[in-house]
Design a protein around this motif. Structure first.
Motif, PDB file in Angstrom:
ATOM      1  N   VAL A 468       0.848  -1.194   0.000  1.00  0.00           N
ATOM      2  CA  VAL A 468       0.000   0.000   0.000  1.00  0.00           C
ATOM      3  C   VAL A 468       0.881   1.240   0.000  1.00  0.00           C
ATOM      4  CG1 VAL A 468      -1.875  -1.143   1.226  1.00  0.00           C
ATOM      5  CG2 VAL A 468      -0.132   0.091   2.527  1.00  0.00           C
ATOM      6  N   THR A 469       0.269   2.373  -0.338  1.00  0.00           N
ATOM      7  CA  THR A 469       0.954   3.641  -0.147  1.00  0.00           C
ATOM      8  C   THR A 469       1.050   3.929   1.350  1.00  0.00           C
ATOM      9  OG1 THR A 469       0.116   4.507  -2.240  1.00  0.00           O
ATOM     10  CG2 THR A 469       0.897   6.125  -0.636  1.00  0.00           C
ATOM     11  N   ASN A 470       2.238   4.259   1.829  1.00  0.00           N
ATOM     12  CA  ASN A 470       2.442   4.564   3.242  1.00  0.00           C
ATOM     13  C   ASN A 470       2.359   6.067   3.440  1.00  0.00           C
ATOM     14  OD1 ASN A 470       3.971   2.012   4.974  1.00  0.00           O
ATOM     15  ND2 ASN A 470       3.656   1.797   2.779  1.00  0.00           N
ATOM     16  N   TRP A 471       1.537   6.502   4.421  1.00  0.00           N
ATOM     17  CA  TRP A 471       1.292   7.914   4.657  1.00  0.00           C
ATOM     18  C   TRP A 471       1.972   8.366   5.934  1.00  0.00           C
ATOM     19  CZ3 TRP A 471      -1.024  11.326   1.409  1.00  0.00           C
ATOM     20  CH2 TRP A 471      -1.638  10.777   0.280  1.00  0.00           C
ATOM     21  N   GLY A 472       2.614   9.529   5.854  1.00  0.00           N
ATOM     22  CA  GLY A 472       3.290  10.085   7.016  1.00  0.00           C
ATOM     23  C   GLY A 472       3.211  11.599   7.039  1.00  0.00           C
ATOM     24  N   SER A 473       2.006  12.156   7.154  1.00  0.00           N
ATOM     25  CA  SER A 473       1.863  13.610   7.249  1.00  0.00           C
ATOM     26  C   SER A 473       2.443  14.085   8.576  1.00  0.00           C
ATOM     27  CB  SER A 473       0.390  14.014   7.140  1.00  0.00           C
ATOM     28  OG  SER A 473      -0.130  13.691   5.859  1.00  0.00           O
ATOM     29  N   ILE A 474       3.048  15.258   8.571  1.00  0.00           N
ATOM     30  CA  ILE A 474       3.792  15.717   9.741  1.00  0.00           C
ATOM     31  C   ILE A 474       3.506  17.194   9.997  1.00  0.00           C
ATOM     32  CG2 ILE A 474       5.866  16.203   8.361  1.00  0.00           C
ATOM     33  CD1 ILE A 474       7.504  15.172  10.788  1.00  0.00           C
ATOM     34  N   ARG A 475       3.301  17.520  11.281  1.00  0.00           N
ATOM     35  CA  ARG A 475       2.940  18.883  11.662  1.00  0.00           C
ATOM     36  C   ARG A 475       4.161  19.633  12.184  1.00  0.00           C
ATOM     37  NH1 ARG A 475      -0.525  20.718  16.966  1.00  0.00           N
ATOM     38  NH2 ARG A 475      -0.682  22.947  16.458  1.00  0.00           N
ATOM     39  N   LEU A 476       4.281  20.892  11.777  1.00  0.00           N
ATOM     40  CA  LEU A 476       5.324  21.774  12.293  1.00  0.00           C
ATOM     41  C   LEU A 476       4.670  22.905  13.083  1.00  0.00           C
ATOM     42  CD1 LEU A 476       7.795  22.163   9.259  1.00  0.00           C
ATOM     43  CD2 LEU A 476       7.778  20.443  11.076  1.00  0.00           C
ATOM     44  N   GLU A 477       5.300  23.280  14.198  1.00  0.00           N
ATOM     45  CA  GLU A 477       4.810  24.382  15.016  1.00  0.00           C
ATOM     46  C   GLU A 477       5.641  25.628  14.759  1.00  0.00           C
ATOM     47  OE1 GLU A 477       4.756  23.241  19.087  1.00  0.00           O
ATOM     48  OE2 GLU A 477       3.184  21.721  18.825  1.00  0.00           O
ATOM     49  N   VAL A 478       4.962  26.774  14.775  1.00  0.00           N
ATOM     50  CA  VAL A 478       5.641  28.045  14.529  1.00  0.00           C
ATOM     51  C   VAL A 478       6.674  28.306  15.620  1.00  0.00           C
ATOM     52  CG1 VAL A 478       5.338  30.545  14.413  1.00  0.00           C
ATOM     53  CG2 VAL A 478       3.698  29.029  13.281  1.00  0.00           C
ATOM     54  N   ASP A 479       7.835  28.760  15.216  1.00  0.00           N
ATOM     55  CA  ASP A 479       8.892  29.161  16.158  1.00  0.00           C
ATOM     56  C   ASP A 479       8.779  30.670  16.367  1.00  0.00           C
ATOM     57  OD1 ASP A 479      11.132  29.746  17.597  1.00  0.00           O
ATOM     58  OD2 ASP A 479      12.567  28.937  16.135  1.00  0.00           O
ATOM     59  N   PRO A 480       8.242  31.115  17.514  1.00  0.00           N
ATOM     60  CA  PRO A 480       8.021  32.559  17.709  1.00  0.00           C
ATOM     61  C   PRO A 480       9.311  33.352  17.816  1.00  0.00           C
ATOM     62  CG  PRO A 480       7.586  31.357  19.733  1.00  0.00           C
ATOM     63  CD  PRO A 480       7.816  30.320  18.677  1.00  0.00           C
ATOM     64  N   THR A 481      10.424  32.679  18.051  1.00  0.00           N
ATOM     65  CA  THR A 481      11.707  33.389  18.192  1.00  0.00           C
ATOM     66  C   THR A 481      12.428  33.549  16.865  1.00  0.00           C
ATOM     67  OG1 THR A 481      12.985  31.365  18.606  1.00  0.00           O
ATOM     68  CG2 THR A 481      11.917  32.417  20.506  1.00  0.00           C
ATOM     69  N   TRP A 482      11.881  32.928  15.823  1.00  0.00           N
ATOM     70  CA  TRP A 482      12.597  32.942  14.553  1.00  0.00           C
ATOM     71  C   TRP A 482      12.481  34.297  13.875  1.00  0.00           C
ATOM     72  CZ3 TRP A 482      11.208  33.843   9.471  1.00  0.00           C
ATOM     73  CH2 TRP A 482      12.139  33.471   8.492  1.00  0.00           C
ATOM     74  N   ALA A 483      13.553  34.701  13.239  1.00  0.00           N
ATOM     75  CA  ALA A 483      13.554  35.914  12.417  1.00  0.00           C
ATOM     76  C   ALA A 483      14.521  35.685  11.261  1.00  0.00           C
ATOM     77  CB  ALA A 483      13.988  37.131  13.228  1.00  0.00           C
ATOM     78  N   PRO A 484      14.199  36.194  10.100  1.00  0.00           N
ATOM     79  CA  PRO A 484      15.096  35.998   8.961  1.00  0.00           C
ATOM     80  C   PRO A 484      16.431  36.682   9.200  1.00  0.00           C
ATOM     81  CG  PRO A 484      13.455  37.651   8.448  1.00  0.00           C
ATOM     82  CD  PRO A 484      13.067  37.066   9.778  1.00  0.00           C
ATOM     83  N   GLU A 485      17.446  36.184   8.536  1.00  0.00           N
ATOM     84  CA  GLU A 485      18.755  36.806   8.626  1.00  0.00           C
ATOM     85  C   GLU A 485      18.661  38.237   8.123  1.00  0.00           C
ATOM     86  OE1 GLU A 485      21.613  35.692   9.836  1.00  0.00           O
ATOM     87  OE2 GLU A 485      20.666  33.818  10.473  1.00  0.00           O
ATOM     88  N   PRO A 486      19.159  39.208   8.919  1.00  0.00           N
ATOM     89  CA  PRO A 486      19.089  40.604   8.460  1.00  0.00           C
ATOM     90  C   PRO A 486      19.938  40.807   7.224  1.00  0.00           C
ATOM     91  CG  PRO A 486      20.497  40.412  10.398  1.00  0.00           C
ATOM     92  CD  PRO A 486      19.857  39.071  10.218  1.00  0.00           C
TER      93      PRO A 486
END
Length: 576
Positions: A468-486
């Motif tokens: 069968v096709t094997n399913w593995g959906s995965i959740r990511l949580e927002v990182d509130p401390t993240w900021a793009p490189e200036p």
């Protein structure tokens, strides 16, 4: 103020809602024998937690972003739950999906059979292609010495078949382009093709005694038959359409998906898929000549009057000791075959060339195995492997990377990086889906790791399941401390010696190098604009769609438009 307004306009343009990319994925569920619509069945988009139920016409409909999906179906019918899957469902949709339950319940209750029942053995409409031996070496070489008793196909050239998908796959009289045209062409491995042949050909056998053995026998027969068409319609003898058709924009194919050749559909049943996996890569060839392949045929029933094997004129007796029945119909008691049987008086259709389908399930009910059946119906053939280099058992692993468990479609994270513990890596597409076509079953269990800018990485342990096709959906949580490189500060330009003492006056005495508008070459306002651009990146990253598949949280389009008008000083559309 102007900088804020420009940033908001850019945000409004760059972050459209997910619905802007949505399109219809629809289909119909019916009984294969009578074409009766099935109401109240649950249809789920696997990996997305999105479900609907079929209406009184058996129809379902989803609005989904562009991509490829797999559907799971649960259909309660007269106290029995029928489960199946639909694979390779694409958005935009090339052709409406069709799915079936395989049961005799409606027929036994007096509903008349459809003209060309799906999943019930039949011979209607088959094209009588001239049979004749073909050499396997023609597939992958130009000389007979390339063939061997166990031919290993180079890894770069696996056994691929192109399937012409007609507008109406029930077959019958619509086997010509004019009345039943090819509307799509799918390309797949022979093993994948076989999994889609068994349900529409003999799906009604699924609950009968010995069905697994019959499905193994017919998996080998279907693979051999399909390979014959790959050889017959190879280079120099293409089945050309004269036009390109979706989803791959091909213009030629090997075999079609109706009873004109042999039926194929996107529906998968567990019992048929397991059987196909159990005899993966096996084909029939001429006994004593393992590189010679012919068009090994089959038909519904000889009515116990005998069948004619390949490479001989004498008939093989087929009076099985058991009569297998699907509901009230015991198919092997009647004739539905290729041609007139010389041993039966009058005009009839009691002669099967090759394997008798109803005869096979009758023999299976008395305990016969798939190898016995093949030897009985095709005694002049033998089995051999059509193996590809490095063909260890493998499965497909796929899933979605998302943020919100209640709205996986709307919170898909496009561009997320997905890594497996076996070293493979993929990037989630615009709908958040990732895909690994070949994960070895010998791994047993793999670790799936997903990451994306602005999110915490996450892992998921997945135990692999064969067939069968094997399913593995995965959740990511927002990182509130993240900021793009200036953005790095630009290197200061060397001073012009002429201007070392200050700005040079222009002819009118005004300073050169200072832009009061705030958009000059190097004033404070220029730095503010760079800061506004950085803030836009933060807003985009926090939207949870990784590439802009929905509006930024808390800023629906009407509110954003109102805010823009307010900043422009245009309340009610008029400036005062």
């Amino acid at each position: 103020m102007r900088q804020i307004l420009v940033a908001l306009i850019a945000l409004f343009v760059l972050l459209p809602t997910s619905q802007a990319f949505a399109d219809e994925l629809s289909g119909r569920l019916a009984d294969g024998w009578t074409d009766t619509p099935i109401e109240g069945a649950t249809v789920e988009v696997l990996g997305l937690n999105v479900r609907v139920t079929t209406d009184s016409e058996g129809r379902w409909e989803f609005d989904l972003p562009e991509g490829e999906y797999e559907l799971s179906i649960e259909a309660p019918v007269f106290g029995e739950v029928h489960e199946s899957r639909l694979v390779h469902q694409r958005v935009p949709q090339v052709r409406p999906a069709r799915a079936y339950v395989y049961t005799s319940d409606f027929y036994d209750r007096g509903v008349p059979a459809a003209s060309y029942p799906v999943g019930l053995p039949s011979t209607s409409g088959r094209i009588d292609d001239p049979a004749g031996p073909l050499e396997l070496w023609r597939l992958w070489g130009s000389a007979p010495e390339l063939a061997s008793a166990l031919y290993e196909i180079p890894a770069s050239q696996p056994p691929i078949i192109r399937v012409g998908r007609r507008a109406d796959h029930t077959g019958g009289d619509g086997c010509t382009d004019s009345s039943n045209p090819i509307v799509a062409i799918d390309e797949m491995t022979l093993d994948e093709y076989v999994k889609g042949v068994l349900p529409p050909e003999i799906g009604v056998f699924r609950s009968l005694a010995g069905a697994s053995e019959v499905y193994k026998a017919f998996a080998i027969a279907a693979r051999s038959y399909g390979l014959y068409f790959v050889l017959r319609y190879g280079p120099g003898n293409r089945r050309e359409l004269g036009r390109s058709v979706p989803p791959h924009n091909y213009s030629w194919f090997h075999i079609d998906d109706t009873a004109c050749n042999q039926r194929y559909d996107d529906q998968r049943l567990t019992i048929t898929t397991d059987a196909a996996e159990a005899v993966s890569e096996l084909i029939m060839v001429k006994r004593g000549s393992p590189t010679t392949l012919d068009k090994y045929e089959y038909a519904a029933s000889c009515g116990k009057h005998g069948t004619r094997p390949m490479y001989q004129s004498a008939l093989v007796d087929d009076n099985a000791p058991t009569s297998a029945c699907a509901g009230s119909w015991c198919g092997h008691n009647s004739c539905a075959a290729h041609e007139d049987n010389p041993n039966v008086a009058g005009s009839d259709r009691c002669l099967v060339r090759g394997i008798c389908q109803w005869g096979a399930i009758s023999w299976a009910a008395s305990g016969k195995t798939y190898t016995w059946m093949l030897d009985h119906y095709q005694p002049n053939t033998e089995l051999r492997t059509l193996a590809s280099a490095g063909s260890d058992p493998a499965v497909r692993l796929t899933g979605y990377v998302y943020e919100d468990p209640e709205d996986k479609v709307g919170s898909a994270i496009a561009g997320a990086t997905v890594r497996l513990s076996d070293g493979q890596q993929d990037t989630a597409g615009s709908n958040g889906a990732y895909n690994f076509d070949r994960v070895l079953l010998s791994e047993g269990e793999v670790t799936i790791e997903a990451s994306a800018p602005g999110y915490h990485s996450a892992t998921l342990e997945k135990t692999l399941e064969a067939g069968v096709t094997n399913w593995g959906s995965i959740r990511l949580e927002v990182d509130p401390t993240w900021a793009p490189e200036p953005n790095p500060e630009p290197e200061p330009e060397p001073e012009d010696p002429v201007d070392a003492g200050g700005d040079a006056p222009d002819v009118d005495g005004a300073d050169v190098g200072v832009d009061d508008s705030g958009f000059g070459d190097g004033g404070t306002s220029g730095d503010s604009w760079a800061g506004g651009e950085s803030q836009m990146s933060v807003l985009s990253a926090s939207s949870g769609v990784g590439g802009g598949c929905q509006a930024a949280p808390g800023l629906p389009a009407p509110l954003l438009l109102t805010l823009m008008l307010f900043l422009l000083g245009v309340p009610g559309g008029r400036r005062r």
